[in-house]
Motif scaffolding. Structure first.
Motif, PDB file in Angstrom:
ATOM      1  N   HIS A 248      -9.945 -29.750 -32.164  1.00  0.00           N
ATOM      2  CA  HIS A 248      -8.677 -30.065 -32.836  1.00  0.00           C
ATOM      3  C   HIS A 248      -8.758 -29.700 -34.311  1.00  0.00           C
ATOM      4  O   HIS A 248      -7.821 -29.116 -34.867  1.00  0.00           O
ATOM      5  N   ASN A 249      -9.857 -30.022 -34.968  1.00  0.00           N
ATOM      6  CA  ASN A 249     -10.007 -29.634 -36.370  1.00  0.00           C
ATOM      7  C   ASN A 249     -10.086 -28.128 -36.526  1.00  0.00           C
ATOM      8  O   ASN A 249      -9.551 -27.564 -37.487  1.00  0.00           O
ATOM      9  N   LEU A 250     -10.741 -27.449 -35.588  1.00  0.00           N
ATOM     10  CA  LEU A 250     -10.787 -25.988 -35.634  1.00  0.00           C
ATOM     11  C   LEU A 250      -9.383 -25.397 -35.546  1.00  0.00           C
ATOM     12  O   LEU A 250      -9.092 -24.361 -36.144  1.00  0.00           O
ATOM     13  N   LEU A 251      -8.509 -26.059 -34.803  1.00  0.00           N
ATOM     14  CA  LEU A 251      -7.118 -25.614 -34.718  1.00  0.00           C
ATOM     15  C   LEU A 251      -6.457 -25.645 -36.088  1.00  0.00           C
ATOM     16  O   LEU A 251      -5.764 -24.699 -36.489  1.00  0.00           O
ATOM     17  N   TYR A 252      -6.671 -26.727 -36.854  1.00  0.00           N
ATOM     18  CA  TYR A 252      -6.114 -26.797 -38.208  1.00  0.00           C
ATOM     19  C   TYR A 252      -6.687 -25.684 -39.086  1.00  0.00           C
ATOM     20  O   TYR A 252      -5.958 -25.013 -39.817  1.00  0.00           O
ATOM     21  N   TRP A 253      -7.992 -25.504 -39.030  1.00  0.00           N
ATOM     22  CA  TRP A 253      -8.655 -24.561 -39.935  1.00  0.00           C
ATOM     23  C   TRP A 253      -8.335 -23.105 -39.598  1.00  0.00           C
ATOM     24  O   TRP A 253      -8.514 -22.226 -40.436  1.00  0.00           O
ATOM     25  N   SER A 254      -7.859 -22.859 -38.371  1.00  0.00           N
ATOM     26  CA  SER A 254      -7.475 -21.499 -37.994  1.00  0.00           C
ATOM     27  C   SER A 254      -5.961 -21.316 -37.998  1.00  0.00           C
ATOM     28  O   SER A 254      -5.446 -20.335 -37.462  1.00  0.00           O
ATOM     29  N   GLN A 255      -5.243 -22.266 -38.603  1.00  0.00           N
ATOM     30  CA  GLN A 255      -3.790 -22.193 -38.769  1.00  0.00           C
ATOM     31  C   GLN A 255      -3.046 -22.144 -37.438  1.00  0.00           C
ATOM     32  O   GLN A 255      -2.030 -21.472 -37.299  1.00  0.00           O
ATOM     33  N   GLY A 256      -3.545 -22.875 -36.447  1.00  0.00           N
ATOM     34  CA  GLY A 256      -2.857 -22.938 -35.167  1.00  0.00           C
ATOM     35  C   GLY A 256      -1.625 -23.823 -35.232  1.00  0.00           C
ATOM     36  O   GLY A 256      -1.322 -24.457 -36.240  1.00  0.00           O
ATOM     37  N   ASP A 257      -0.892 -23.871 -34.131  1.00  0.00           N
ATOM     38  CA  ASP A 257       0.315 -24.698 -34.047  1.00  0.00           C
ATOM     39  C   ASP A 257      -0.051 -26.111 -33.607  1.00  0.00           C
ATOM     40  O   ASP A 257      -0.923 -26.306 -32.753  1.00  0.00           O
ATOM     41  N   TYR A 258       0.627 -27.094 -34.179  1.00  0.00           N
ATOM     42  CA  TYR A 258       0.396 -28.481 -33.775  1.00  0.00           C
ATOM     43  C   TYR A 258       1.656 -29.296 -34.023  1.00  0.00           C
ATOM     44  O   TYR A 258       2.445 -29.004 -34.918  1.00  0.00           O
ATOM     45  N   ALA A 259       1.825 -30.315 -33.193  1.00  0.00           N
ATOM     46  CA  ALA A 259       2.973 -31.214 -33.306  1.00  0.00           C
ATOM     47  C   ALA A 259       2.478 -32.589 -33.711  1.00  0.00           C
ATOM     48  O   ALA A 259       1.492 -33.092 -33.161  1.00  0.00           O
ATOM     49  N   GLY A 260       3.164 -33.224 -34.653  1.00  0.00           N
ATOM     50  CA  GLY A 260       2.799 -34.550 -35.119  1.00  0.00           C
ATOM     51  C   GLY A 260       3.700 -35.608 -34.521  1.00  0.00           C
ATOM     52  O   GLY A 260       4.929 -35.543 -34.662  1.00  0.00           O
ATOM     53  N   ILE A 261       3.087 -36.575 -33.845  1.00  0.00           N
ATOM     54  CA  ILE A 261       3.822 -37.686 -33.240  1.00  0.00           C
ATOM     55  C   ILE A 261       3.564 -38.935 -34.068  1.00  0.00           C
ATOM     56  O   ILE A 261       2.424 -39.249 -34.404  1.00  0.00           O
ATOM     57  N   GLY A 262       4.624 -39.668 -34.409  1.00  0.00           N
ATOM     58  CA  GLY A 262       4.466 -40.899 -35.160  1.00  0.00           C
ATOM     59  C   GLY A 262       4.878 -40.753 -36.606  1.00  0.00           C
ATOM     60  O   GLY A 262       5.152 -39.659 -37.103  1.00  0.00           O
ATOM     61  N   CYS A 263       4.917 -41.877 -37.319  1.00  0.00           N
ATOM     62  CA  CYS A 263       5.328 -41.860 -38.722  1.00  0.00           C
ATOM     63  C   CYS A 263       4.324 -41.079 -39.557  1.00  0.00           C
ATOM     64  O   CYS A 263       3.115 -41.107 -39.286  1.00  0.00           O
ATOM     65  N   ALA A 264       4.830 -40.356 -40.545  1.00  0.00           N
ATOM     66  CA  ALA A 264       4.030 -39.599 -41.510  1.00  0.00           C
ATOM     67  C   ALA A 264       3.243 -38.455 -40.892  1.00  0.00           C
ATOM     68  O   ALA A 264       2.475 -37.789 -41.590  1.00  0.00           O
ATOM     69  N   ALA A 265       3.407 -38.191 -39.602  1.00  0.00           N
ATOM     70  CA  ALA A 265       2.660 -37.113 -38.948  1.00  0.00           C
ATOM     71  C   ALA A 265       3.260 -35.758 -39.310  1.00  0.00           C
ATOM     72  O   ALA A 265       4.483 -35.608 -39.411  1.00  0.00           O
ATOM     73  N   HIS A 266       2.385 -34.772 -39.493  1.00  0.00           N
ATOM     74  CA  HIS A 266       2.799 -33.424 -39.871  1.00  0.00           C
ATOM     75  C   HIS A 266       2.751 -32.494 -38.663  1.00  0.00           C
ATOM     76  O   HIS A 266       1.940 -32.677 -37.746  1.00  0.00           O
ATOM     77  N   SER A 267       3.616 -31.477 -38.687  1.00  0.00           N
ATOM     78  CA  SER A 267       3.673 -30.468 -37.629  1.00  0.00           C
ATOM     79  C   SER A 267       3.688 -29.079 -38.256  1.00  0.00           C
ATOM     80  O   SER A 267       4.052 -28.913 -39.425  1.00  0.00           O
ATOM     81  N   HIS A 268       3.302 -28.096 -37.449  1.00  0.00           N
ATOM     82  CA  HIS A 268       3.276 -26.713 -37.926  1.00  0.00           C
ATOM     83  C   HIS A 268       3.529 -25.778 -36.759  1.00  0.00           C
ATOM     84  O   HIS A 268       3.037 -26.000 -35.653  1.00  0.00           O
ATOM     85  N   CYS A 269       4.324 -24.752 -36.992  1.00  0.00           N
ATOM     86  CA  CYS A 269       4.543 -23.720 -35.989  1.00  0.00           C
ATOM     87  C   CYS A 269       4.630 -22.371 -36.673  1.00  0.00           C
ATOM     88  O   CYS A 269       5.464 -22.172 -37.558  1.00  0.00           O
TER      89      CYS A 269
END
Length: 384
Positions: A248-269
């Motif tokens: 999961h952290n590798l996904l962030y570091w390689s600029q992958g897509d992710y969805a944030g569920i819950g308050c203050a959660a961040h998403s990227h596409c």
């Protein structure tokens, strides 16, 4: 992990006690919100499924203290993900846990629901250091949590989180913490330098501020002992045995897509109809619940990301990892100074040395700007 497998982050903002150094979106004394909050998270997951998001390669429950919730609540969110967006065949599901909040029953429920990985917030194995950090667990609870994890079937599939540089922590204290953590046999260790965040209790007490030289000495000791125990660094603050890296952290570091569920959660596409966009949810759990129950958007704000920003960010992220950056972007004096070493079959990558990791920010600002392209983690080329 294939680029077409996005990640899902679920933010659980509840804690029994707020640590002195914490600046995250977390709250204490909100037990009356738990049911509403979990229902809101499940509703947001269903909305993800309606948008066609998934299947997810990774799911990460963070906080806050996810393990503070009754297992049925957390498992309910995971089951909503499994039946909605779905999980890829080779998935990773992580739950962050505070040692004092886990039980054999809770860990067994996680395992049965499909959790594959745990991350324990150990921070230190010295009682006076834990007190200095404002933590309310004892070293014995870390040892007990690890035993429970192994008995529940998570042997070799848990991380121990550490923080170094607290007031009153000697180098000998830190050595004992590392030695005891290593003796527990984790496949992954994260070790973070204590930072002073504005607005925290720590920020109001300069007598407890960390000292740069002390933290540098402790980082060097962590590298020595962890690598000696067979845990290799793969990002500045993370060490793992081969194959145990946090995907999961590798996904962030390689600029992958992710969805944030819950308050203050961040998403990227980055790709598809939502390409080149980051967005984040409203900060407080009360507002998150209210908006969800009214069927309104929980998005607080968004930003569009130009391609050049992606290129620059790819370099900064990749520099922090074992993948390194293209050697052509590195001034030779950084290699001559021992801050970077050349790697790869054709010496085409430049990777931070141990000394370079201590000065990673200084190295980053001295990289040559790419003219039309930049290679991200793993060597892929991205248009700039």
């Amino acid at each position: 992990m294939p680029a077409d497998q996005p990640g899902i982050y679920v933010h659980i903002p509840f804690c029994a006690r707020r640590c002195d150094y914490c600046a995250f979106a977390t709250w204490t004394g909100r037990e009356m919100l738990w049911d509403r909050y979990v229902s809101a998270c499940r509703q947001q997951v269903r909305h993800l499924a309606e948008q066609g998001w998934g299947p997810a390669g990774t799911v990460f429950f963070g906080g806050g203290t996810p393990s503070l919730l009754p297992s049925s609540m957390l498992v309910g969110i995971l089951r909503e993900i499994i039946t909605g967006p779905g999980l890829a065949a080779a998935h990773e599901v992580t739950v962050e846990c505070n040692p004092e909040t886990v039980t054999p029953e809770k860990l067994g429920a996680y395992r049965d629901a499909g959790v594959t990985r745990l991350s324990f917030g150990a921070q230190s194995m010295a009682p006076h250091v834990l007190a200095s950090l404002g933590r309310d667990h004892a070293p014995g609870s870390v040892r007990a949590a690890v035993r429970m994890a192994e008995e529940a079937g998570f042997a070799g599939r848990y991380n121990l989180d550490l923080i170094y540089g607290a007031a009153g922590e000697s180098l000998a204290d830190w050595r004992r913490t590392l030695q005891e953590v290593i003796s527990l046999g984790p496949a992954h260790v994260s070790a973070y330098a204590l930072t002073v965040e504005p607005g925290t209790p720590l920020s109001k007490d300069p007598t407890r501020f960390p000292v740069d030289d002390d933290q540098a000495d402790k980082y060097l000791l962590a590298e020595e002992l962890l690598s000696g125990a067979g845990l290799d660094w793969y990002e500045i603050s993370n060490w793992a045995s081969p194959g145990a890296e946090c995907r999961h952290n590798l996904l962030y570091w390689s600029q992958g897509d992710y969805a944030g569920i819950g308050c203050a959660a961040h998403s990227h596409c980055r790709q598809g109809d939502l390409g080149g966009r980051r967005w984040w949810n409203v900060r407080t759990p009360e507002r998150y619940c209210d908006l969800t129950e009214r069927g309104e958007s929980v998005v607080a704000a968004q930003e569009l990301v130009p391609d050049q920003d992606y290129t620059n960010e790819a370099l900064m992220l990749s520099l922090r990892t074992r993948a390194g950056v293209p050697a052509e972007l590195v001034p030779s004096e950084l290699v001559d100074a021992g801050l970077l070493s050349l790697a790869g079959p054709a010496r085409e990558r430049a990777v931070l040395t141990t000394a370079g990791r201590l000065l990673a920010n200084e190295v980053a600002v001295r990289l040559r700007a790419p003219s039309t392209r930049a290679a991200g983690p793993g060597g892929e080329v991205r248009a700039g």
